[in-house]
Design an enzyme around this catalytic site. Structure first.
Site, short mmCIF file in Angstrom:
data_model
loop_
_atom_site.label_atom_id
_atom_site.label_comp_id
_atom_site.label_asym_id
_atom_site.label_seq_id
_atom_site.Cartn_x
_atom_site.Cartn_y
_atom_site.Cartn_z
N TYR A 187 0.84 -1.21 0.00
CA TYR A 187 0.00 0.00 0.00
C TYR A 187 0.88 1.26 0.00
O TYR A 187 0.67 2.17 -0.81
CB TYR A 187 -0.92 -0.02 1.23
N LYS A 189 1.34 4.44 -2.79
CA LYS A 189 1.05 5.85 -2.46
C LYS A 189 2.27 6.72 -2.71
O LYS A 189 2.15 7.87 -3.16
CB LYS A 189 0.53 5.96 -1.03
N1 LIG Z 1 -9.48 6.32 4.91
C1 LIG Z 1 -8.21 6.60 5.17
O1 LIG Z 1 -7.78 6.61 6.33
C2 LIG Z 1 -7.26 6.98 4.06
C3 LIG Z 1 -6.02 7.52 4.40
C4 LIG Z 1 -5.14 7.89 3.40
C5 LIG Z 1 -5.50 7.69 2.08
N2 LIG Z 1 -6.70 7.16 1.77
C6 LIG Z 1 -7.01 6.97 0.35
O2 LIG Z 1 -8.22 7.63 0.03
C7 LIG Z 1 -8.88 6.92 -1.00
C8 LIG Z 1 -10.31 6.60 -0.58
O3 LIG Z 1 -10.24 5.85 0.62
P1 LIG Z 1 -11.54 5.45 1.46
O4 LIG Z 1 -11.12 5.39 2.86
O5 LIG Z 1 -12.68 6.29 1.04
O6 LIG Z 1 -11.73 3.95 0.93
P2 LIG Z 1 -13.03 3.03 0.90
O7 LIG Z 1 -12.48 1.64 0.99
O8 LIG Z 1 -14.04 3.48 1.88
O9 LIG Z 1 -13.63 3.28 -0.57
C9 LIG Z 1 -12.91 2.86 -1.69
C10 LIG Z 1 -13.86 2.78 -2.87
O10 LIG Z 1 -13.08 2.30 -3.99
C11 LIG Z 1 -13.84 1.29 -4.65
N3 LIG Z 1 -12.93 0.38 -5.37
C12 LIG Z 1 -12.14 -0.58 -4.86
N4 LIG Z 1 -11.50 -1.23 -5.85
C13 LIG Z 1 -11.88 -0.64 -7.01
C14 LIG Z 1 -11.57 -0.88 -8.38
N5 LIG Z 1 -10.73 -1.85 -8.76
N6 LIG Z 1 -12.14 -0.09 -9.31
C15 LIG Z 1 -13.02 0.89 -8.96
N7 LIG Z 1 -13.38 1.13 -7.68
C16 LIG Z 1 -12.80 0.38 -6.72
C17 LIG Z 1 -14.62 0.59 -3.55
O11 LIG Z 1 -15.75 -0.11 -4.07
C18 LIG Z 1 -15.02 1.78 -2.67
O12 LIG Z 1 -16.23 2.35 -3.07
C19 LIG Z 1 -8.03 5.69 -1.29
O13 LIG Z 1 -7.19 5.97 -2.38
C20 LIG Z 1 -7.22 5.52 -0.03
O14 LIG Z 1 -5.99 4.87 -0.25
C21 LIG Z 1 -7.61 6.79 2.72
#
Ligand SMILES: NC(=O)c1ccc[n+]([C@@H]2O[C@H](COP(=O)([O-])OP(=O)(O)OC[C@H]3O[C@@H](n4cnc5c(N)ncnc54)[C@H](O)[C@@H]3O)[C@@H](O)[C@H]2O)c1
Length: 252
Positions: free
Chosen positions: A156, A160
């Site tokens: 992961y 990033k």
């Molecule tokens: N939540 C956190 O703490 C956090 C922290 C840093 C970065 N991020 C980043 O922010 C972004 C969103 O995170 P989140 O927490 O909302 O995640 P989440 O898991 O709640 O939502 C992710 C979404 O992506 C969709 N998805 C997964 N695989 C896919 C694919 N192959 N094609 C299309 N859609 C797909 C899922 O169905 C879901 O709707 C991500 O890139 C994550 O790495 C999140």
């Protein structure tokens, strides 16, 4: 209305941060295509967005790891809205927490394919549409984990860190086409993603919140606010850069 008339394609938009970005874009007047591997959820959310914000919103099934699926989904958005000028890539897969010795090669490959190659594919198929529109803004999603690591999360974190470089490359490749490309790096944000690691949100908040200088997890809307800034002309002098919204996680 800071995004009035904009036509946005947002991946990972069925829930979490991506959904919040779609809602924030719509609240600022943009037409929004919610692209997600879960087509049904994204269609449901698009109906809710149309009703609440009175904008053109569609849900499209899209697997960002599959080039053809991305090409079809963004073409659908362009056909529906008569173009696309804004791209936000929020999709990421969940990867099991294991060290590199124990992590199966297919998990490594899948993590890179969805989180990193997925953003590349959306840009590959989306940039020709932005060109047609006379320019636009691309927002990719990195993480504080692009700068620091966490045990058992090497795949992961690698994706990033890669996003930070992808953004710079795209910004330079398309600098003369009125196309800007930046990333957002959230810290820990209260979404369903955290449940896989912490079990429930209370535990996530209690255990992980204090790792942030502000002493808590972020909310999806706090990240979406940054995405609105990057999509709008307010960030007109910003490209190839990262917007760190990590509650001070990396300030220690
Ligand atoms: N939540 C956190 O703490 C956090 C922290 C840093 C970065 N991020 C980043 O922010 C972004 C969103 O995170 P989140 O927490 O909302 O995640 P989440 O898991 O709640 O939502 C992710 C979404 O992506 C969709 N998805 C997964 N695989 C896919 C694919 N192959 N094609 C299309 N859609 C797909 C899922 O169905 C879901 O709707 C991500 O890139 C994550 O790495 C999140």
């Amino acid at each position: 209305m800071r995004l009035q008339g904009r036509k946005a394609f947002i991946t990972g938009a069925a829930k979490g941060i991506g959904l919040s970005v779609a809602q924030a874009f719509a609240a600022e007047g943009a037409a929004v295509a919610l692209a997600d591997i879960s087509g049904e959820e994204s269609r449901e959310q698009s109906l809710d967005i149309s009703e609440r914000f009175g904008v053109n919103a569609i849900g499209v099934e899209c697997d960002v790891a599959d080039s053809k699926s991305v090409e079809n989904a963004i073409a659908t958005a362009a056909k529906t809205f008569d173009g696309v000028d804004t791209i936000a890539c929020m999709a990421a897969t969940l990867t099991q927490r294991l060290d590199v010795v124990d992590l199966p090669e297919e998990d490594w490959d899948n993590t890179l394919r969805v989180n990193l190659t997925g953003s590349f594919l959306v840009c590959k198929h989306g940039i020709p549409l932005l060109r047609k529109a006379g320019g636009g803004s691309i927002i990719l999603t990195a993480s504080q984990m692009g700068q620091v690591a966490w045990p058992g999360s090497t795949a992961y974190c690698t994706t990033k860190g890669g996003i930070l470089q992808l953004v710079k490359g795209i910004a330079l490749d398309h600098k003369d086409e009125n196309i800007r490309c930046n990333s957002i790096s959230p810290g820990g944000v209260a979404t369903g993603r955290l449940l896989a690691r912490w079990g429930d949100m209370e535990t996530a908040e209690k255990e992980w919140g204090p790792k942030h200088a502000l002493g808590r997890l972020g909310r999806p809307s706090e990240i979406a606010a940054g995405a609105v800034f990057l999509a709008s002309d307010e960030s007109s002098f910003m490209t190839g850069a990262d917007l760190l919204l990590d509650g001070g996680y990396t300030a220690w």
